[in-house]
Enzyme design. Structure first.
Site, short mmCIF file in Angstrom:
data_model
loop_
_atom_site.label_atom_id
_atom_site.label_comp_id
_atom_site.label_asym_id
_atom_site.label_seq_id
_atom_site.Cartn_x
_atom_site.Cartn_y
_atom_site.Cartn_z
N LYS A 1 -9.55 7.75 -9.87
CA LYS A 1 -8.16 7.28 -9.77
C LYS A 1 -7.14 8.40 -9.88
O LYS A 1 -6.03 8.31 -9.37
CB LYS A 1 -7.88 6.21 -10.84
CG LYS A 1 -7.56 6.72 -12.24
CD LYS A 1 -6.98 5.57 -13.09
CE LYS A 1 -6.53 5.97 -14.47
NZ LYS A 1 -7.62 6.28 -15.41
N HIS B 1 -11.97 5.88 -24.49
CA HIS B 1 -11.00 6.80 -23.88
C HIS B 1 -9.92 7.02 -24.92
O HIS B 1 -9.31 6.06 -25.38
CB HIS B 1 -10.43 6.21 -22.59
CG HIS B 1 -9.73 7.23 -21.73
ND1 HIS B 1 -8.70 8.01 -22.21
CD2 HIS B 1 -9.90 7.60 -20.45
CE1 HIS B 1 -8.29 8.82 -21.23
NE2 HIS B 1 -9.01 8.58 -20.16
N SER C 1 -4.82 9.25 -22.12
CA SER C 1 -4.65 10.38 -21.23
C SER C 1 -3.59 11.30 -21.83
O SER C 1 -2.58 10.84 -22.34
CB SER C 1 -4.23 9.89 -19.85
OG SER C 1 -4.58 10.83 -18.87
N GLY D 1 -9.05 12.35 -20.90
CA GLY D 1 -8.01 12.78 -21.83
C GLY D 1 -7.89 14.29 -21.95
O GLY D 1 -7.06 14.79 -22.70
N GLU E 1 -15.51 11.22 -18.64
CA GLU E 1 -14.81 10.78 -17.42
C GLU E 1 -13.52 11.56 -17.22
O GLU E 1 -12.43 10.99 -17.21
CB GLU E 1 -14.50 9.28 -17.52
CG GLU E 1 -15.70 8.38 -17.68
CD GLU E 1 -15.33 6.98 -18.17
OE1 GLU E 1 -14.13 6.74 -18.50
OE2 GLU E 1 -16.22 6.14 -18.24
N PRO E 2 -13.62 12.88 -17.06
CA PRO E 2 -12.38 13.66 -16.90
C PRO E 2 -11.72 13.37 -15.56
O PRO E 2 -12.39 13.26 -14.54
CB PRO E 2 -12.89 15.10 -16.94
CG PRO E 2 -14.30 15.03 -16.46
CD PRO E 2 -14.83 13.71 -16.97
N ARG F 1 -7.66 14.20 -14.92
CA ARG F 1 -6.64 15.26 -14.91
C ARG F 1 -7.24 16.67 -15.00
O ARG F 1 -6.81 17.59 -14.33
CB ARG F 1 -5.75 14.99 -16.14
CG ARG F 1 -4.61 15.88 -16.37
CD ARG F 1 -4.00 15.58 -17.75
NE ARG F 1 -3.69 14.18 -17.99
CZ ARG F 1 -2.67 13.53 -17.47
NH1 ARG F 1 -1.83 14.16 -16.69
NH2 ARG F 1 -2.47 12.25 -17.72
N TYR G 1 5.01 7.14 -14.21
CA TYR G 1 3.75 6.55 -14.66
C TYR G 1 2.98 7.45 -15.63
O TYR G 1 2.22 6.96 -16.45
CB TYR G 1 2.83 6.29 -13.47
CG TYR G 1 3.35 5.27 -12.49
CD1 TYR G 1 4.00 4.12 -12.94
CD2 TYR G 1 3.18 5.44 -11.13
CE1 TYR G 1 4.47 3.19 -12.04
CE2 TYR G 1 3.64 4.50 -10.22
CZ TYR G 1 4.28 3.38 -10.68
OH TYR G 1 4.73 2.45 -9.79
N ASP G 2 3.12 8.73 -15.47
CA ASP G 2 2.28 9.65 -16.24
C ASP G 2 3.10 10.44 -17.26
O ASP G 2 2.62 11.40 -17.84
CB ASP G 2 1.56 10.60 -15.25
CG ASP G 2 0.41 11.34 -15.89
OD1 ASP G 2 -0.26 10.75 -16.77
OD2 ASP G 2 0.19 12.52 -15.55
N ASP H 1 17.40 5.16 -4.22
CA ASP H 1 17.40 4.61 -5.57
C ASP H 1 17.91 5.65 -6.57
O ASP H 1 17.46 6.81 -6.55
CB ASP H 1 15.97 4.19 -5.94
CG ASP H 1 15.93 3.41 -7.25
OD1 ASP H 1 16.94 3.42 -8.00
OD2 ASP H 1 14.89 2.81 -7.54
N TYR I 1 -2.55 12.39 -10.85
CA TYR I 1 -1.68 11.21 -10.84
C TYR I 1 -0.40 11.47 -10.05
O TYR I 1 0.70 11.18 -10.50
CB TYR I 1 -1.39 10.74 -12.27
CG TYR I 1 -2.66 10.49 -13.05
CD1 TYR I 1 -3.49 9.44 -12.71
CD2 TYR I 1 -3.07 11.34 -14.07
CE1 TYR I 1 -4.69 9.22 -13.38
CE2 TYR I 1 -4.27 11.13 -14.74
CZ TYR I 1 -5.07 10.06 -14.38
OH TYR I 1 -6.25 9.86 -15.05
C1 PLP Z 1 -7.79 7.15 -16.27
C2 PLP Z 1 -9.14 7.12 -16.84
C3 PLP Z 1 -9.86 8.30 -16.98
C4 PLP Z 1 -9.29 9.67 -16.69
O1 PLP Z 1 -8.39 10.05 -17.67
P1 PLP Z 1 -7.80 11.55 -17.73
O2 PLP Z 1 -6.87 11.51 -18.88
O3 PLP Z 1 -7.14 11.81 -16.43
O4 PLP Z 1 -8.94 12.45 -17.97
C5 PLP Z 1 -11.15 8.22 -17.46
N1 PLP Z 1 -11.70 7.03 -17.77
C6 PLP Z 1 -11.04 5.86 -17.64
C7 PLP Z 1 -11.72 4.59 -17.99
C8 PLP Z 1 -9.73 5.88 -17.20
O5 PLP Z 1 -9.06 4.71 -17.09
#
Ligand code: PLP
Length: 501
Positions: free
Chosen positions: A110, A238, A241, A278, A315-316, A318, A372-373, A402, A430
Site C-alpha cells: 500500500k 504494527h 507508522s 513503522g 511488513e516495512p 515506508r 493522510y501521512d 481548493d 504514501y
Molecule cells: C501500512 C501498514 C504497513 C506499513 O507500514 P510502514 O509504517 O509504512 O512501514 C505494514 N503493515 C500493515 C498491516 C499496514 O497497515
C-alpha cells in the site's frame, strides 16, 4: 552488453545533461550506449514491463532530475515528475538484512505500488504484505509465489478472502471473532495470524485504534479458533507508522510472547511472529532505523530466541521507498503580497513582501501525504542561489481550486519565477499510491534510474541469494551513487518551529 538485459524492459539512455555547477561530474559521458534493449524474461518473472535508465558512472538520480529539467527548459511543457532510484531500494534491502538478520521483510504494497518497486523487491526475494485482492493480483502478476504473501488486513471482504483462497494465499491476519467465522466459511485452510494491539500513542500515524486485539481478547479468539478448527500460526502487530519510540516494539514483542504461550496452552503450535511496519524510510527523522533495530534485536533474542524455531517477518512500507523518490514540481503561478509598512529603508521594503507560489502537484496528488501521512515537506531549490541572494517568506500551494491545497505554509526562499522548479526529496512513501486526479490534474510521470553496479549486484543476489560476500560489498559499492558524487543541495531555509506559527 546484452548480459544486462535479463530482467526488465530496459531503456538505456545516454546521460548527457549539461553540468553547470559540479565539476566532479564533468568527467564521464563515455560509457553508455545501449538503447532499447529487448527485454527477456527473468527467472520467475513476468507481467507488465517497465523501463529504467542506467546511470552513467559518477551520475546520480539528481543529475537525471537536472537533465529532465534541461530538456524542457525551452518548452512550456513542464509537468511535475518523479525520478526514482531503484538502487536506493536495493540499498535498503541490504541495510535491512544487516540490521535485522533474523527478520524477513514482507514489503507493504500500500505504501507505493509502483510496478518497478514491486518487481525489484520480488527479484530480491522479499515477501509482500497485501491488503486487498488487487494488491494480491499485482504481486502475483510479477510471479511472486503465494507463500511469500501475507494478506495483512484484519478486516476483509468475504469475496476477497475467497480470492486469496483460490489463489493459494494462506497467511492472513485477523483480530475479531466475526473475522474468524468468515474465514472458517470462505478459507478454512487459512494460516491465521492474530493481530494484537500495541501502545502506538507515540507513533505519527496510529493504527491500534482501528486494529489489534487486547491480550484478554486474544485468549478468547484463540479459544474460538480452536472450536472452529482453524489454524493459528502466529501473531502480528504494527506499532504505528512513523514509530518514535522503539520501546513500543519491545512491549509488543513481549505481548506477542504471551499470546504464543496462551496458544501453546490451547494446543496451537505457532511458529510465525510478524513485527509489522513503522520503520523510517529517510534520514530526516529523529529516530534512525538502526536505533530502532538495536532495540528490537535483543528483544527478539530474549522472547523468541533462534532455537525457538519461530520464523520472524516484518511488513516495512515506508522504509523501502521513501528516500528513493524525488519529486520535481514547476511553478505555474506566483503572487507577490506586499505587506503594509511604514519604514523608509529600501532594503526593509524589499523584505516586506511575501511570495505565494502555485506549483503543478498538490495535496490531491503526491502531497496527499500531508493530509493522510502527517508529512512535513520542504522544498529543495533546483538552481543554486547566488551567495548574496535575498530570502523571502513564501508559501507553496497546489494547482487545484481548493483552499486546502497548500503544501508549505511558510518557508524562506530566494525569489523564484514562473517556470522555475522546486524539488522535494524522500517522496516515495504514501505519495503516488494515494494520489488522485481531482480537478483534472494528472499524476506525475515516474522516471526510474539505477546505477550499473546496483544492477549488477541485483543480478548477483538473484542468482546467489544473500551471502556474506554480497553484504561485504555493500560497504564499498556505489549503489545509487547519490552519496558519492559530492553533489550539494541548496535547501531552502524552511519553516522551523519558531517561524512556522
Ligand atoms: C501500512 C501498514 C504497513 C506499513 O507500514 P510502514 O509504517 O509504512 O512501514 C505494514 N503493515 C500493515 C498491516 C499496514 O497497515
Amino acid at each position: 552488453m546484452l548480459c544486462y538485459a535479463s530482467a526488465f524492459s530496459i531503456l538505456v539512455s545516454c546521460h548527457n545533461g549539461k553540468k553547470n555547477y559540479n565539476p566532479f561530474l564533468l568527467c564521464s559521458h563515455s560509457l553508455l550506449h545501449l538503447r532499447n534493449i529487448t527485454p527477456s524474461k527473468m527467472n520467475g518473472f513476468s507481467g507488465e514491463e517497465f523501463s529504467f535508465t542506467f546511470l552513467d558512472e559518477g551520475f546520480t538520480a539528481k543529475d537525471i532530475v537536472d537533465q529532465k529539467i534541461n530538456e524542457v527548459s525551452s518548452s512550456d511543457d513542464k509537468d511535475a515528475f518523479y525520478v526514482a532510484d531503484l538502487g536506493d531500494v536495493l540499498k535498503k534491502h541490504l541495510r535491512w538484512y544487516k540490521a535485522l538478520p533474523r527478520v524477513s521483510p514482507f514489503y507493504a504494497v500500500k505504501c507505493n505500488d509502483s510496478i518497478a518497486v514491486v518487481k525489484i523487491l520480488a527479484a530480491l526475494g522479499a515477501g509482500f504484505d497485501c491488503a486487498s485482492k488487487t494488491e494480491i493480483q499485482l504481486v502475483q502478476s510479477v510471479g511472486v509465489p503465494p507463500e511469500r504473501i501475507i494478506y495483512a488486513n484484519p478486516c476483509k471482504q468475504v469475496s476477497q478472502i475467497k480470492h486469496a483462497a483460490n489463489n493459494g494465499v494462506q497467511m492472513m491476519t485477523f483480530d475479531s471473532e466475526v473475522e474468524l467465522m468468515k474465514v472458517a466459511r470462505a478459507h478454512p485452510k487459512a494460516k491465521l495470524v492474530l493481530r494484537i494491539a500495541t501502545d502506538d500513542s507515540k507513533a505519527v500515524c496510529r493504527l491500534s485504534v482501528k486494529f489489534g486485539a487486547t491480550l484478554k481478547t486474544s485468549r478468547l479468539l484463540l479459544e474460538r479458533a480452536k472450536e472452529l478448527d482453524l489454524d493459528i500460526i502466529g501473531v502480528s502487530f504494527h506499532v504505528g507508522s512513523g514509530c518514535t519510540d522503539p520501546e513500543t516494539f519491545v512491549q509488543a514483542i513481549s505481548d506477542a510472547r504471551c499470546v504464543f504461550d496462551m496458544g501453546a496452552e490451547l494446543g496451537f503450535s505457532m511458529y510465525l511472529l510478524d513485527i509489522g511496519g513503522g520503520f523510517p524510510g529517510s534520514e530526516d527523522v529523529k529516530l534512525k532505523f538502526e536505533e530502532i533495530t538495536n532495540v528490537i534485536n535483543p528483544a527478539l533474542d530474549k522472547y523468541f530466541p533462534s532455537d525457538s524455531g519461530v520464523k520472524i517477518i516484518a511488513e516495512p512500507g515506508r522504509y523501502y521507498v521513501a528516500s528513493a523518490f524525488t519529486l520535481a514540481v514547476n511553478i505555474i503561478a506566483k503572487k507577490v503580497v506586499i505587506k503594509e509598512q511604514t519604514g523608509s529603508d529600501d532594503e526593509e521594503e524589499q523584505n516586506d513582501k511575501t511570495l505565494m507560489y502555485y506549483v503543478n502537484d498538490g495535496v490531491y496528488g503526491s502531497f496527499n501525504c500531508i493530509l493522510y501521512d502527517h508529512a512535513h515537506v520542504k522544498p529543495v531549490l533546483q538552481k543554486r542561489p547566488k551567495p548574496d541572494e535575498r530570502y523571502y517568506s513564501c508559501s507553496i500551494w497546489g494547482p487545484t481550486c481548493d483552499g486546502l491545497d497548500r503544501i508549505v505554509e511558510l518557508c524562506a526562499m530566494p525569489e523564484l519565477q514562473v517556470g522555475d522548479w522546486m524539488l522535494f526529496e524522500n517522496m516515495g512513501a504514501y505519495t503516488v499510491a494515494a494520489a488522485s486526479t481531482f480537478n483534472g490534474f494528472q499524476r506525475p510521470t515516474i522516471y526510474y534510474v539505477m546505477s550499473r553496479p546496483a544492477w549488477q549486484l541485483m543480478e548477483q543476489i538473484k542468482e546467489q541469494g544473500f551471502q556474506a560476500e554480497v553484504e561485504e560489498q555493500e560497504v564499498t559499492l556505489p549503489l545509487s551513487c547519490a552519496w558519492e558524487s559530492g553533489i550539494e543541495h541548496y535547501p531552502a531555509a524552511c519553516a522551523s518551529a519558531s517561524i512556522n506559527v
